[in-house]
Motif scaffolding. Structure first.
Motif, mmCIF file in Angstrom:
data_model
loop_
_atom_site.group_PDB
_atom_site.id
_atom_site.type_symbol
_atom_site.label_atom_id
_atom_site.label_comp_id
_atom_site.label_asym_id
_atom_site.label_seq_id
_atom_site.Cartn_x
_atom_site.Cartn_y
_atom_site.Cartn_z
ATOM 1 N N VAL A 341 0.837 -1.209 0.000
ATOM 2 C CA VAL A 341 0.000 0.000 0.000
ATOM 3 C C VAL A 341 0.867 1.251 0.000
ATOM 4 C CG1 VAL A 341 -1.768 1.271 1.257
ATOM 5 C CG2 VAL A 341 -1.884 -1.214 1.148
ATOM 6 N N SER A 342 1.924 1.255 0.801
ATOM 7 C CA SER A 342 2.827 2.413 0.813
ATOM 8 C C SER A 342 3.466 2.622 -0.547
ATOM 9 C CB SER A 342 3.908 2.222 1.882
ATOM 10 O OG SER A 342 3.346 2.075 3.166
ATOM 11 N N GLY A 343 3.826 1.528 -1.210
ATOM 12 C CA GLY A 343 4.393 1.643 -2.547
ATOM 13 C C GLY A 343 3.405 2.233 -3.534
ATOM 14 N N GLY A 344 2.136 1.772 -3.478
ATOM 15 C CA GLY A 344 1.127 2.315 -4.373
ATOM 16 C C GLY A 344 0.871 3.792 -4.136
ATOM 17 N N ILE A 345 0.785 4.203 -2.860
ATOM 18 C CA ILE A 345 0.551 5.617 -2.540
ATOM 19 C C ILE A 345 1.738 6.476 -2.960
ATOM 20 C CG2 ILE A 345 0.253 7.242 -0.634
ATOM 21 C CD1 ILE A 345 -1.374 5.097 0.807
ATOM 22 N N THR A 346 2.949 5.985 -2.744
ATOM 23 C CA THR A 346 4.142 6.751 -3.110
ATOM 24 C C THR A 346 4.246 6.918 -4.617
ATOM 25 O OG1 THR A 346 5.257 5.836 -1.155
ATOM 26 C CG2 THR A 346 6.635 6.889 -2.826
ATOM 27 N N VAL A 347 4.005 5.837 -5.361
ATOM 28 C CA VAL A 347 4.024 5.932 -6.822
ATOM 29 C C VAL A 347 2.959 6.897 -7.305
ATOM 30 C CG1 VAL A 347 3.586 4.625 -8.934
ATOM 31 C CG2 VAL A 347 5.045 3.662 -7.161
ATOM 32 N N TRP A 348 1.792 6.881 -6.652
ATOM 33 C CA TRP A 348 0.721 7.805 -7.029
ATOM 34 C C TRP A 348 1.139 9.267 -6.827
ATOM 35 C CZ3 TRP A 348 -3.576 8.438 -2.835
ATOM 36 C CH2 TRP A 348 -4.279 9.630 -3.059
ATOM 37 N N ILE A 349 1.545 9.639 -5.617
ATOM 38 C CA ILE A 349 1.805 11.044 -5.304
ATOM 39 C C ILE A 349 3.058 11.553 -6.016
ATOM 40 C CG2 ILE A 349 2.342 12.656 -3.441
ATOM 41 C CD1 ILE A 349 0.576 10.994 -1.600
ATOM 42 N N VAL A 350 4.153 10.813 -5.899
ATOM 43 C CA VAL A 350 5.401 11.251 -6.519
ATOM 44 C C VAL A 350 5.309 11.156 -8.042
ATOM 45 C CG1 VAL A 350 7.886 10.852 -6.649
ATOM 46 C CG2 VAL A 350 6.700 10.588 -4.471
ATOM 47 N N GLN A 352 2.582 11.303 -9.906
ATOM 48 C CA GLN A 352 1.689 12.348 -10.411
ATOM 49 C C GLN A 352 2.382 13.707 -10.406
ATOM 50 O OE1 GLN A 352 -2.433 12.125 -9.095
ATOM 51 N NE2 GLN A 352 -2.522 14.339 -8.895
ATOM 52 N N ALA A 353 3.201 13.959 -9.387
ATOM 53 C CA ALA A 353 3.955 15.218 -9.353
ATOM 54 C C ALA A 353 4.932 15.300 -10.517
ATOM 55 C CB ALA A 353 4.694 15.344 -8.021
ATOM 56 N N LEU A 354 5.610 14.213 -10.825
ATOM 57 C CA LEU A 354 6.554 14.209 -11.942
ATOM 58 C C LEU A 354 5.834 14.374 -13.274
ATOM 59 C CD1 LEU A 354 9.009 11.374 -10.814
ATOM 60 C CD2 LEU A 354 9.366 13.843 -10.729
ATOM 61 N N ILE A 355 4.657 13.765 -13.407
ATOM 62 C CA ILE A 355 3.885 13.928 -14.641
ATOM 63 C C ILE A 355 3.457 15.380 -14.810
ATOM 64 C CG2 ILE A 355 1.708 13.328 -15.771
ATOM 65 C CD1 ILE A 355 1.965 10.536 -14.590
ATOM 66 N N ASN A 356 2.982 15.998 -13.725
ATOM 67 C CA ASN A 356 2.545 17.392 -13.795
ATOM 68 C C ASN A 356 3.704 18.307 -14.185
ATOM 69 O OD1 ASN A 356 2.308 20.169 -12.169
ATOM 70 N ND2 ASN A 356 0.251 19.504 -12.715
ATOM 71 N N VAL A 366 -0.399 17.599 -22.657
ATOM 72 C CA VAL A 366 -1.307 18.099 -21.617
ATOM 73 C C VAL A 366 -2.268 16.978 -21.236
ATOM 74 C CG1 VAL A 366 -3.013 19.832 -21.037
ATOM 75 C CG2 VAL A 366 -1.106 20.429 -22.530
ATOM 76 N N LEU A 367 -2.208 16.550 -19.960
ATOM 77 C CA LEU A 367 -2.997 15.405 -19.504
ATOM 78 C C LEU A 367 -4.049 15.775 -18.477
ATOM 79 C CD1 LEU A 367 -0.055 12.853 -19.120
ATOM 80 C CD2 LEU A 367 -1.790 12.865 -20.914
ATOM 81 N N GLY A 368 -4.021 16.989 -17.972
ATOM 82 C CA GLY A 368 -5.008 17.372 -16.968
ATOM 83 C C GLY A 368 -4.773 16.735 -15.617
ATOM 84 N N VAL A 369 -3.501 16.544 -15.244
ATOM 85 C CA VAL A 369 -3.146 15.929 -13.961
ATOM 86 C C VAL A 369 -2.692 17.029 -13.008
ATOM 87 C CG1 VAL A 369 -1.573 14.343 -12.803
ATOM 88 C CG2 VAL A 369 -2.508 13.754 -15.035
ATOM 89 N N PRO A 370 -3.343 17.187 -11.851
ATOM 90 C CA PRO A 370 -2.959 18.262 -10.924
ATOM 91 C C PRO A 370 -1.669 17.937 -10.181
ATOM 92 C CG PRO A 370 -4.727 16.956 -9.968
ATOM 93 C CD PRO A 370 -4.514 16.437 -11.366
ATOM 94 N N LEU A 371 -1.032 18.981 -9.655
ATOM 95 C CA LEU A 371 0.148 18.813 -8.813
ATOM 96 C C LEU A 371 -0.314 18.536 -7.386
ATOM 97 C CD1 LEU A 371 3.261 18.980 -8.704
ATOM 98 C CD2 LEU A 371 3.020 21.397 -8.139
ATOM 99 N N PRO A 372 0.012 17.365 -6.818
ATOM 100 C CA PRO A 372 -0.478 17.020 -5.473
ATOM 101 C C PRO A 372 -0.132 18.101 -4.444
ATOM 102 C CG PRO A 372 0.550 15.122 -6.503
ATOM 103 C CD PRO A 372 0.824 16.292 -7.405
ATOM 104 N N PHE A 373 -1.048 18.332 -3.525
ATOM 105 C CA PHE A 373 -0.946 19.299 -2.432
ATOM 106 C C PHE A 373 -1.105 20.746 -2.902
ATOM 107 C CE2 PHE A 373 1.818 15.784 -0.991
ATOM 108 C CZ PHE A 373 1.172 15.422 0.168
ATOM 109 N N MET A 374 -0.716 21.080 -4.127
ATOM 110 C CA MET A 374 -0.564 22.479 -4.510
ATOM 111 C C MET A 374 -1.626 22.980 -5.490
ATOM 112 S SD MET A 374 3.559 23.042 -4.696
ATOM 113 C CE MET A 374 3.290 24.801 -4.834
#
Length: 419
Positions: A341-350, A352-356, A366-374
């Motif tokens: 679960v930690s691996g899935g959450i980390t891959v998701w947040i980090v 998604q940030a790299l994709i943004n 342009v994929l319409g992916v937000p920057l997590p937290f910001m």
């Protein structure tokens, strides 16, 4: 002896005994509350809070000018985002207090509820369509994006199923069922709404969970290839998405300035005009309706324009520190469920940030992916903060290294001390 009176110590009454027990219980409870936490807990908490506060400041800066020009209150967008932050931060700490057994019990129910919530986008009168995507729900004046909750619930469900099948993961049949059909149905509910970016993040979560579960590489490659084929087919069937993808390979993007290159070019120009130190907080030019989605998907461009390269490096450093804390949880835990679960959450947040950031740098379309937290978006912020709470709950379960105790004094030494 004569002439002396013996004093008897009164026995404690039942009330005194119960009071002492209650006092002891209170001390034990306070001891648990203020017990030292692992360094991973502090690292994840501090980076999440700093990124959230940073995001609120940038949302205010990116929206105040256009809101004032439209005759709206300049602080309205920031206040709405702040409401979700005020709700999400306490939820993060509440979630951090739950035991691992709670998250295992919630794996199936949470995924079912999140999927039903996602299906509400197709209900007339509730679903909201914007920019060709139908992935929002309007309830009681608030707009939600249910797909954001699918990310956390899918990670929990994958962790629970793969944890239960730890001894059977050498067989591709046990890996595929029920992982492939359930994940496909969940991702399909997002794809039907037209949100390719969120669907790609969900695919990343599935691949991340499979990777950290320890499945063999040949079994891991099958869902990877299927995911790539699914995304490719969905992109090819949409002329709008194909135009955005092909714009990456356009050497002279100015030719398509008013079509597929408009947003990417203004994002690059925002970063370029910021330089090293930026134009100053609040001094962005692109936010004056030049850059679409300046407070959402392109908030990183506003950071680069106003705070320069230094501001961008600070944001990337905070995400790097968050990744370090999360990967330490993955490395130190002895529980396969926590690791997956930690691996899935980390891959998701980090991820998604790299994709943004890659979209802003014109590395990705342009994929319409937000920057997590910001990025502006209350549902996204709420889901990410709750996911951090799950990571903090796992961090509390890490084995604490014992400090070397002082050697006991010998019997002869204790006798000398007593003399």
């Amino acid at each position: 002896m004569a002439g002396t009176t013996a004093t008897r110590t009164p026995r404690p009454t039942p009330d005194d005994t119960s009071k002492s027990r209650r006092g002891l219980a209170a001390r034990v409870s306070l001891g648990r509350v203020f017990a030292p936490v692992p360094s991973e807990f502090l690292l994840i908490t501090s980076t999440a809070l700093l990124l959230t506060v940073f995001g609120l400041v940038m949302v205010l800066s990116a929206t105040s000018a256009t809101a004032t020009a439209a005759g709206e209150p300049p602080y309205e967008a920031m206040i709405k985002q702040g409401v979700f932050a005020v709700i999400g931060v306490p939820l993060m700490f509440v979630a951090s207090r739950f035991p691992i057994s709670f998250w295992k019990r919630m794996a199936w129910p949470s995924l079912i509820l999140a999927t039903l919530f996602q299906l509400l986008v197709f209900v007339p009168g509730l679903g909201v369509e914007a920019h060709g995507n139908r992935n929002w729900v309007q309830i009681a004046g608030f707009q939600f994006q249910p797909a954001e909750f699918l990310k956390l619930t899918l990670a929990l469900w994958l962790g629970y199923v793969l944890f239960r099948k730890q001894t059977l993961l050498a067989s591709w049949k046990h890996v595929a069922i029920p992982i492939v059909p359930v994940s496909f149905l969940v991702i399909l509910t997002v794809l039907v709404g037209g949100d390719l970016g969120t669907a790609m993040v969900l695919v990343l979560i599935v691949l991340g969970a499979l990777f950290f579960s320890g499945v063999k590489l040949r079994i891991f490659l099958v869902p990877l290839i299927l995911g790539v084929i699914l995304v490719a087919v969905y992109a090819i069937t949409s002329p709008n998405r194909m135009a955005r993808i092909m714009s990456l390979f356009n050497e002279n993007c100015l030719d398509d300035y008013l079509t597929s290159c408009y947003q990417p070019l203004h994002g690059m120009w925002a970063l370029a005009s910021g330089g090293i130190f930026g134009l100053g907080l609040g001094n962005s030019r692109e936010k004056y309706d030049w850059l679409p989605a300046a407070a959402n998907d392109y908030i990183f461009a506003i950071v680069g324009e106003e705070l320069g390269l230094i501001g961008c490096v600070v944001v990337l450093a905070l995400f790097a520190l968050f990744a370090v804390g999360a990967f330490h949880v993955i490395r130190k835990t002895n529980d396969p469920f926590v690791r997956i679960v930690s691996g899935g959450i980390t891959v998701w947040i980090v991820g998604q940030a790299l994709i943004n950031v890659g979209v802003v740098l014109r590395v990705f379309p342009v994929l319409g992916v937000p920057l997590p937290f910001m990025s502006q978006g209350g549902t996204s912020l709420l889901s990410v903060l709750v996911a951090c709470g799950v990571l903090l709950s796992f961090a509390r379960s890490l084995p604490v290294p014992r400090t070397p105790s002082a050697p006991r004094a010998s019997t002869r030494s204790r006798a000398k001390i007593a003399e």
